[in-house]
Write an enzyme that holds these catalytic residues in place. Structure first.
Site, PDB file in Angstrom:
ATOM      1  CE  LYS A  16       0.024  -2.451   3.637  1.00 13.44           C
ATOM      2  NZ  LYS A  16       1.138  -2.966   2.810  1.00 13.44           N
ATOM      3  CG  ASP A  72       2.921  -6.582   7.136  1.00 12.75           C
ATOM      4  OD1 ASP A  72       2.525  -7.487   7.910  1.00 12.75           O
ATOM      5  OD2 ASP A  72       4.073  -6.103   7.199  1.00 12.75           O
TER       6      ASP A  72
END
Length: 363
Positions: free
Chosen positions: A231, A249
């Site tokens: 991420k 997320d």
């Protein structure tokens, strides 16, 4: 004695009268169905009449249930578009704006899913044309550090904290040689400050020792840095190097499942499933659109369904507040006339009416 013959003459007249009048008497009786049984023709026709009568005793048209069964099917609406969501519809939905919401069953085809997903992204691009990464940064090093610090806290809190951090440690070499206790004190407002201190000092040392103090521009190199996962790596690649990537997320995970783009729960599998629905060149902007929508309108606990611009495309419409007035009170940041998360947002955001966030301690 003369009267007797006259009486005898009258007898033939009386006997003849019934013979002459019998056709007239039988004519009106012929019009009735009951007297017809006395005639031979009527007797021959009686079997056919009986069969006809037998057939009329239980005609299919007289059976009410079979004739009336198709009626409810015609009244029931075919797969038409509904004004309310197919799930969890409430009385408050009637107060929502007039929108047509497709049910989008789980069995929708792959082609239909791709078209719906891309249309949602196009709609969000019109709603958030100024979408950008909501972390303040001036170079890849500041972005990777800020992204690591954003775990378990808001971007606003990170943006209020990093100015002091980067003012004291502007380069990877400076942060790598920093006193951990001093860094902990600066990072205390972000939460989990001890673990975050170890991560940012550790990745700074790795940058100095392995990459000459420069942030690498490859995924396989970024994920080797302490505290950096896929991420964080895609945030850096997409926003500091212009290389497409999907940032999965918590907001992204929640929304793509609500929209039934995927049912996966593992971030890596979500990334692969959603990435297959879009061209690679759209991945970075797609991430911004989805994350911005999750922070402003499609919240985790109380989605503002009544103020959602993509309600007609959302199969989860109705999970949140559908009344337009009540939904508007749930909006956040610039959608509610409030400051955003960046202290130094891009000019496009300011031009669109966005307000910069206040610095730490400003109230």
């Amino acid at each position: 004695m003369k009267k007797a013959p006259a009486a005898k003459k009258a007898n033939p007249a009386e006997e003849a009268s019934p013979v002459k009048t019998s056709p007239a008497e039988k004519a009106p009786a012929a019009g009735k169905a009951a007297p017809a049984r006395k005639t031979p023709a009527a007797k021959k026709a009686s079997p056919a009449a009986r069969k006809a009568a037998a057939g009329k005793k239980a005609p299919p048209a007289q059976k009410a249930p079979p004739a009336k069964k198709p009626a409810p099917l015609k009244k029931a609406p075919a797969p038409r578009k509904q004004v309310v969501a197919p799930k969890k519809a409430t009385a408050a939905v009637s107060a929502a704006p007039a929108r047509t919401v497709d049910p989008h069953p789980r069995g929708e085809s792959r082609t239909a899913l791709v078209r719906r997903a891309r249309r949602i992204d196009r709609e969000l691009a019109e709603v958030y044309p100024y979408a950008h990464p909501e972390l303040d940064f001036e170079n890849p090093f500041q972005l990777v550090v800020a992204t690591v610090l954003s775990a378990q806290t808001t971007d606003l809190r990170v943006n209020q904290t990093t100015p002091g951090l980067f003012a004291k440690y502007p380069t990877p070499e400076d942060l790598a040689a920093a006193n951990p206790e001093e860094v902990e004190e600066i990072l205390r407002p972000t939460g989990f400050f001890r673990a975050k201190t170890r991560s940012v000092i550790g990745l700074s040392k790795a940058l100095v020792e392995q990459f000459g103090g420069e942030v690498p521009g490859r995924l396989e190199d970024l994920v080797k840095l302490p505290g950096v996962g896929r991420k964080t790596a895609f945030v850096v690649l997409g926003n500091a190097f212009g290389r497409p990537g999907i940032t999965v997320d918590t907001h992204f995970q929640r929304l793509v499942r609500r929209w039934r783009w995927t049912e996966e729960t593992d971030p890596d599998k979500i990334e692969a499933a959603v990435g297959a629905l879009f061209p690679a060149g759209d991945w970075t902007d797609l991430s911004h659109h989805v994350i911005w929508h999750g922070r402003r309108i499609c919240h985790a606990r109380k989605p503002a369904c009544g103020a959602c611009p993509i309600a007609p495309l959302c199969p989860a419409y109705g999970e949140g507040e559908t009344d337009p007035e009540k939904a508007r009170k749930l909006l956040k940041y610039e959608k509610a006339g409030q400051p955003g998360q960046r202290l130094k947002p891009p000019q496009a955001y300011l031009d669109a009416g966005g307000r910069p966030a206040p610095p730490l301690g400003a109230g």
